[in-house]
Design a protein around this motif. Sequence first.
Motif, PDB file in Angstrom:
ATOM      1  N   ALA A   1       0.833  -1.210   0.000  1.00 52.11           N
ATOM      2  CA  ALA A   1       0.000   0.000   0.000  1.00 52.11           C
ATOM      3  C   ALA A   1       0.865   1.256   0.000  1.00 52.11           C
ATOM      4  N   ASP A   2       0.399   2.272  -0.685  1.00 51.91           N
ATOM      5  CA  ASP A   2       1.095   3.562  -0.698  1.00 51.91           C
ATOM      6  C   ASP A   2       0.838   4.329   0.593  1.00 51.91           C
ATOM      7  N   LEU A   3      -0.349   4.113   1.172  1.00 53.58           N
ATOM      8  CA  LEU A   3      -0.725   4.807   2.401  1.00 53.58           C
ATOM      9  C   LEU A   3      -1.537   3.830   3.251  1.00 53.58           C
ATOM     10  N   ILE A   4      -1.277   3.818   4.560  1.00 49.64           N
ATOM     11  CA  ILE A   4      -2.023   2.948   5.472  1.00 49.64           C
ATOM     12  C   ILE A   4      -2.713   3.825   6.511  1.00 49.64           C
ATOM     13  N   CYS A   5      -4.038   3.842   6.473  1.00 48.26           N
ATOM     14  CA  CYS A   5      -4.820   4.587   7.450  1.00 48.26           C
ATOM     15  C   CYS A   5      -5.086   3.683   8.652  1.00 48.26           C
ATOM     16  N   CYS A   6      -4.787   4.158   9.838  1.00 46.35           N
ATOM     17  CA  CYS A   6      -4.913   3.304  11.021  1.00 46.35           C
ATOM     18  C   CYS A   6      -5.368   4.123  12.223  1.00 46.35           C
ATOM     19  N   GLU A   7      -6.075   3.449  13.156  1.00 49.26           N
ATOM     20  CA  GLU A   7      -6.560   4.128  14.355  1.00 49.26           C
ATOM     21  C   GLU A   7      -5.415   4.646  15.209  1.00 49.26           C
ATOM     22  N   ASP A   8      -4.468   3.784  15.506  1.00 52.89           N
ATOM     23  CA  ASP A   8      -3.346   4.114  16.375  1.00 52.89           C
ATOM     24  C   ASP A   8      -2.067   3.723  15.637  1.00 52.89           C
ATOM     25  N   THR A   9      -1.291   4.703  15.234  1.00 49.72           N
ATOM     26  CA  THR A   9      -0.087   4.414  14.451  1.00 49.72           C
ATOM     27  C   THR A   9       0.899   3.538  15.221  1.00 49.72           C
ATOM     28  N   ARG A  10       0.895   3.642  16.557  1.00 53.67           N
ATOM     29  CA  ARG A  10       1.824   2.821  17.344  1.00 53.67           C
ATOM     30  C   ARG A  10       1.468   1.343  17.251  1.00 53.67           C
TER      31      ARG A  10
ATOM     32  N   HIS B   1     -12.341  10.842  15.743  1.00 58.92           N
ATOM     33  CA  HIS B   1     -12.354  12.292  15.896  1.00 58.92           C
ATOM     34  C   HIS B   1     -11.809  13.036  14.680  1.00 58.92           C
ATOM     35  N   ASN B   2     -11.090  12.348  13.789  1.00 56.64           N
ATOM     36  CA  ASN B   2     -10.490  13.074  12.666  1.00 56.64           C
ATOM     37  C   ASN B   2     -10.786  12.456  11.303  1.00 56.64           C
ATOM     38  N   GLU B   3     -11.628  11.396  11.263  1.00 56.25           N
ATOM     39  CA  GLU B   3     -11.842  10.694   9.991  1.00 56.25           C
ATOM     40  C   GLU B   3     -12.361  11.627   8.896  1.00 56.25           C
ATOM     41  N   ALA B   4     -13.328  12.469   9.235  1.00 51.81           N
ATOM     42  CA  ALA B   4     -13.887  13.375   8.223  1.00 51.81           C
ATOM     43  C   ALA B   4     -12.806  14.282   7.644  1.00 51.81           C
ATOM     44  N   GLY B   5     -11.863  14.706   8.474  1.00 49.94           N
ATOM     45  CA  GLY B   5     -10.802  15.577   8.009  1.00 49.94           C
ATOM     46  C   GLY B   5      -9.742  14.890   7.176  1.00 49.94           C
TER      47      GLY B   5
ATOM     48  N   ASP C   1     -15.801   0.793  14.137  1.00 51.59           N
ATOM     49  CA  ASP C   1     -14.463   1.373  14.056  1.00 51.59           C
ATOM     50  C   ASP C   1     -14.446   2.347  12.884  1.00 51.59           C
ATOM     51  N   PRO C   2     -13.449   3.243  12.802  1.00 53.07           N
ATOM     52  CA  PRO C   2     -13.372   4.171  11.671  1.00 53.07           C
ATOM     53  C   PRO C   2     -13.259   3.435  10.340  1.00 53.07           C
ATOM     54  N   GLY C   3     -13.642   4.120   9.277  1.00 54.99           N
ATOM     55  CA  GLY C   3     -13.526   3.560   7.928  1.00 54.99           C
ATOM     56  C   GLY C   3     -14.741   3.824   7.067  1.00 54.99           C
ATOM     57  N   SER C   4     -15.918   3.901   7.663  1.00 56.32           N
ATOM     58  CA  SER C   4     -17.127   4.029   6.853  1.00 56.32           C
ATOM     59  C   SER C   4     -17.194   5.356   6.100  1.00 56.32           C
ATOM     60  N   LEU C   5     -16.712   6.438   6.704  1.00 53.91           N
ATOM     61  CA  LEU C   5     -16.718   7.729   6.016  1.00 53.91           C
ATOM     62  C   LEU C   5     -15.792   7.710   4.804  1.00 53.91           C
ATOM     63  N   LEU C   6     -14.645   7.061   4.942  1.00 53.53           N
ATOM     64  CA  LEU C   6     -13.716   6.956   3.813  1.00 53.53           C
ATOM     65  C   LEU C   6     -14.332   6.136   2.692  1.00 53.53           C
ATOM     66  N   VAL C   7     -14.960   5.031   3.043  1.00 52.48           N
ATOM     67  CA  VAL C   7     -15.595   4.171   2.041  1.00 52.48           C
ATOM     68  C   VAL C   7     -16.672   4.944   1.288  1.00 52.48           C
ATOM     69  N   ALA C   8     -17.522   5.668   2.027  1.00 49.94           N
ATOM     70  CA  ALA C   8     -18.598   6.422   1.393  1.00 49.94           C
ATOM     71  C   ALA C   8     -18.048   7.483   0.450  1.00 49.94           C
ATOM     72  N   ALA C   9     -17.013   8.195   0.880  1.00 46.49           N
ATOM     73  CA  ALA C   9     -16.460   9.272   0.058  1.00 46.49           C
ATOM     74  C   ALA C   9     -15.803   8.733  -1.210  1.00 46.49           C
TER      75      ALA C   9
END
Length: 299
Positions: free
Chosen positions: A37-46, A73-77, A105-113
């Motif tokens: 993947a070029d970019l990995i979106c994750c809840e907690d980078t650690r 808290h930041n998914e929309a952004g 868990d986060p992800g649904s906003l990204l999928v919709a967009a």
Amino acid sequence: MEDAAGAAAEGLLLLVATPIGNLGDLSDRARAALAEADLICCEDTRRTRALLSAMGISAKGPVGDRLLSVHEHNEAGRVDTVLDCVRGGGTVAVVSDAGLPAISDPGSLLVAAVGDAGLRVSVVPGPSSVLAALVVSGLPTDRFCVEGFLPRKGTERRDRLSAAMADERTTVVLEAPSRLAATLGDVAAIDAARRVVVVRELTKIHEEVWRGLAGVAADEWAAREVRGEVVLVVEGAPPAGPVDDATVDAAIRVRLGESSAEGPRQIAEALSGELSVPRRRVYEAVLRIRGEESGPPSV
């Protein structure tokens, strides 16, 4: 079947399931997707960095760190950043701390967009605490609902829990260890005889599946120190019995008292849906009640 690397030329948002406890549950396809993947979106980078390290996968890419924090808290952004990457032909992998992203868990906003933009969305299925707890519970799986995390307190919590307990489907609730005893107490207050299953630390060394009645569970878990990830599975409400004539008649009389402008057909249409009974049954009852209330003809 086209893999993540093959789809990169057209851009791709890829939901990737990660282990809920046992690292051995990460599939080869998931491992390859995270590596490429070029970019990995994750809840907690650690946590995701630790997972990648355990798998021998670098978090670095040609232009730097591939990890992007995406949480409730930041998914929309983060939507624009993800859209730019996918539009540019990149592959964006989305992971949660554990399990399948976008399920409580986060992800649904990204999928919709990404989907609304006409871009490709796919999934690498795998571990899910919701489905794992459901199938191991032994409760009916043909119809179920995922309640996720309940509100911590107040009217919204009572309303959500009451609705879930009234549902005939099996309900899956995600709960924090510190609130498990309180939630079981609330369930028992509504129906102490309802079957519940507490599933704790799935796929881990201290995995536990506790089955019993809500009243017993409330006492049992109130006396225990609870640790680890917890999923609560609650038996559905018993099916409602048939509606008797007295109930139908009472509903009709209320309706007639509220509005004399409604005709028999209108009342039958409205109450048949509310009571889940045939329209003809209600219609005939309306005619009967109106006849009774009008009395015998004068002579």
